[in-house]
Design an enzyme around this catalytic site. Structure first.
Site, PDB file in Angstrom:
ATOM      1  CE  LYS A 205      -3.889   2.045   2.573  1.00 43.07           C
ATOM      2  NZ  LYS A 205      -4.668   1.959   3.838  1.00 43.07           N
ATOM      3  CB  SER A 281      -7.818   3.871   2.970  1.00 41.10           C
ATOM      4  OG  SER A 281      -6.949   3.314   3.947  1.00 41.10           O
ATOM      5  CB  SER A 305      -7.925   0.986   6.003  1.00 39.25           C
ATOM      6  OG  SER A 305      -8.556   2.224   6.199  1.00 39.25           O
TER       7      SER A 305
END
Length: 608
Positions: A205, A281, A305
């Site tokens: 990420k 996210s 997330s």
């Protein structure tokens, strides 16, 4: 001036009087020009505070944070009482090398059967290749990491030209992928792979450092003010195991959203329905794993997330106990609610990746005194006995508070399978003050995010953030120091309630999200959007594990009537990752009915 409400001390609350509060969020849903105008008003010196004051009153935040006397002292980060040791586990030494921990993790798994795993029967249930499938293929010379790398690069090129665009990676260098794959191929040719993870393709990420890639956090500029000089601790551990790191995965800007919307680089699409969000996210990591590009990815989880996109994309997402993994080298490394965790297509791979990345920082070892990390021993006959002894706590009114009964029904079916096939016991529980918990969480993560971003926000970079990030930061900056302290007092109350609950049950069970993947409004692709009703539905069940630091896992259990994935969540006692992994593995086995093939799935090994 109104009279202050005084809360009864947590240890005196009569649970028989607790009534579940259905969440109704009062906030406008805006995108396009409307969102632009709204942000201008929020950032205006006089109008903005008035708008937030009105919204916070409507959502009872002012009453809770400023007009209530909370008798408990603040708890500024999770504090855990000593825990009973888990049974039927394999202990890991976090001071050992990551590849040694992975070797122990391998011994915790059932025997590998290549003929079963690599079945090409087109009528069989759709299944992803596991990490052990790749390792077997490499060792048996069926393929090499370099061959897979070329097919990965070809597939990424194809996806980058798809209509609509499906941006899953923000930073990606094919030559770096080839170089890592060539080194892995040589190790297999020499008969000396570094671990079972050698040659495994993984994405990171964009808020976790992976040198030499920049960490932009989904923004257009953050890498300019925060250069990357080395891997994050978790990434370095994966690299030492021979993992091929393919690049930085897309995300909701700075992690401040639950949908995965990102106008800066394009919004990642859900592989099961391209017109819908992945969830956020950690949107790019989940999309890459669910599309079959990577066996695993690393995400961060400060408000669901990792678990939200895993649930919406039909994959597995693990949030470990707060402090279990070293956050050094991540953009969100100073908060009290975040962890770094794996997203994988199956529970077995989550166990292997978790074993590689775990290990508390020195500071957290001193502060939290973590229990030794353990994995479930899934090889022994005792495993079924251990499963049968587990008590599952279910707060039925909360469990059923979902946008569609498809979600609660599928989750209920999975739990019934556990009860029937393994003898687990279901215990009805009551959890007080869930509305207060959600407020305490948003004030905590919001205040901590605003504190970290304020220098850039005030340094003229405010206009470089997306509109929904600016909306969130304006809200977060409206919280006062007393609001933050009040939220930490609520954290102590809520920790008390859950500590008492965990004396009666081993895990708490919920759906992972209150809705399946929401539709992407066309205007949101260019301008972003703010939709607190969707956020509330997506976050309804996940914030508990973040605010209180508990481990939690999302495991897929089926699909709704529209063919969209549904996730079931297990929330465990502190440091008890082995228990939730054991339950997730059992659910995965029991729910292995035929799965709908994702529309964008690309088998990178076969090149189909």
């Amino acid at each position: 001036m109104g009279k202050k409400k005084v809360m009864v001390p947590a240890d005196e609350v009569d649970l028989a009087t607790v009534k579940y509060q259905y969440e109704e969020i009062e906030a406008p849903h805006l995108t396009g020009i409307g969102l632009k105008l709204f942000v201008k008003m929020l950032e205006a010196p006089l109008i903005g505070p008035l708008i937030f004051s009105h919204l916070k009153k409507k959502n009872k935040m002012m009453e809770m944070l400023r007009n209530t006397a909370i008798p408990e002292a603040p708890m500024f980060k999770p504090e855990f009482p000593p825990q009973e040791p888990e049974t039927g586990v394999i202990p890991l030494d976090e001071d050992r090398k990551p590849e040694e921990r992975v070797e122990l993790a391998l011994k915790s798994l059932p025997d590998y059967e290549p003929s079963k795993s690599l079945s090409a029967d087109s009528s069989s249930p759709f299944r992803y290749w596991k990490i052990r499938d790749y390792a077997y293929a490499y060792r048996s010379k069926l393929t090499t990491p370099s061959i897979v790398a070329e097919r990965f690069i070809e597939a990424m090129d194809e996806f980058n030209h798809k209509k609509p665009p499906t941006p899953m990676l923000i930073t990606y260098d094919p030559e770096l992928v080839r170089k890592q794959a060539a080194a892995s191929t040589r190790r297999f040719e020499e008969g000396s792979p570094l671990s079972i993870l050698d040659g495994t393709f993984m994405a990171i990420k964009d808020d976790i450092d992976c040198f030499p890639h920049p960490s932009k956090g989904g923004t257009t500029f953050f890498h300019e003010v925060r250069p990357v000089e080395e891997d994050a601790a978790s990434v370095a551990r994966l690299r030492s195991c021979g993992v091929i790191l393919v690049g930085k995965a897309n995300m909701h800007e700075l992690g401040l959203g639950t949908t995965g919307n990102n106008p800066n680089y394009g919004t990642a699409r859900n592989p099961h329905a391209p017109e819908r969000y992945t969830g956020g996210s950690s949107s790019g990591p989940a999309a890459l794993v669910a599309s079959g590009f990577c066996s695993a990815a690393l995400g961060t989880d400060g408000g669901g997330s990792v678990r939200i996109p895993s649930s919406l994309c039909g994959v597995v997402g693990l949030k470990s106990t707060y402090g279990r993994t070293d956050m050094c080298g991540s953009i969100c490394d100073s908060g009290t609610v975040e962890i770094i965790g794996p997203i994988t297509s199956n529970v077995e791979d989550a166990i292997l990746v978790y074993a590689a990345i775990l290990g508390s920082s020195t500071a957290e070892r001193i502060a939290l005194k973590p229990s030794p990390p353990c994995l479930p021993d899934l090889t022994s006959h005792e495993s079924s006995h251990v499963l049968g002894s587990l008590r599952l706590g279910k707060y039925t009114e909360w469990f059923n508070d979902v946008f569609s009964t498809d979600i609660s029904d599928k989750c209920e079916d999975a739990l019934n399978h556990l009860l029937k096939n393994h003898g687990c016991k279901m215990v009805e529980i009551v959890i007080p003050e869930l509305h207060e918990l959600r407020t305490a969480h948003i004030v905590s993560i919001g205040s901590e995010s605003a504190c970290g971003l304020n220098p850039d926000y005030e340094d003229g970079k405010k206009v470089k953030f997306t509109l929904d990030t600016r909306t969130n930061l304006a809200l977060f900056q409206s919280f006062s120091a007393s609001d933050y302290v009040a939220a930490q007092c609520l954290r102590r109350r809520l920790m008390h309630y859950h500590t008492e609950i965990f004396k009666e049950v081993d895990v708490i069970v919920t759906p992972t999200t209150g809705m399946t993947a929401p539709v992407i409004p066309p205007a949101a692709l260019s301008f972003g959007e703010t939709n607190m009703q969707v956020t509330g539905n997506l976050m309804r069940f996940v914030a508990t594990a973040n605010l209180l630091g508990f481990p939690a896992i999302s495991v897929p259990v089926g699909y709704d009537k529209q063919g969209l994935p549904i996730g079931l969540q297990f929330i465990g006692r502190p440091w008890c990752e082995a228990t939730i992994l054991r339950l997730a593995a059992a659910v995965e086995e029991l729910c292995s009915s035929p799965k709908k093939k994702p529309l964008q799935y690309y088998d990178i090994l076969k090149g189909n």
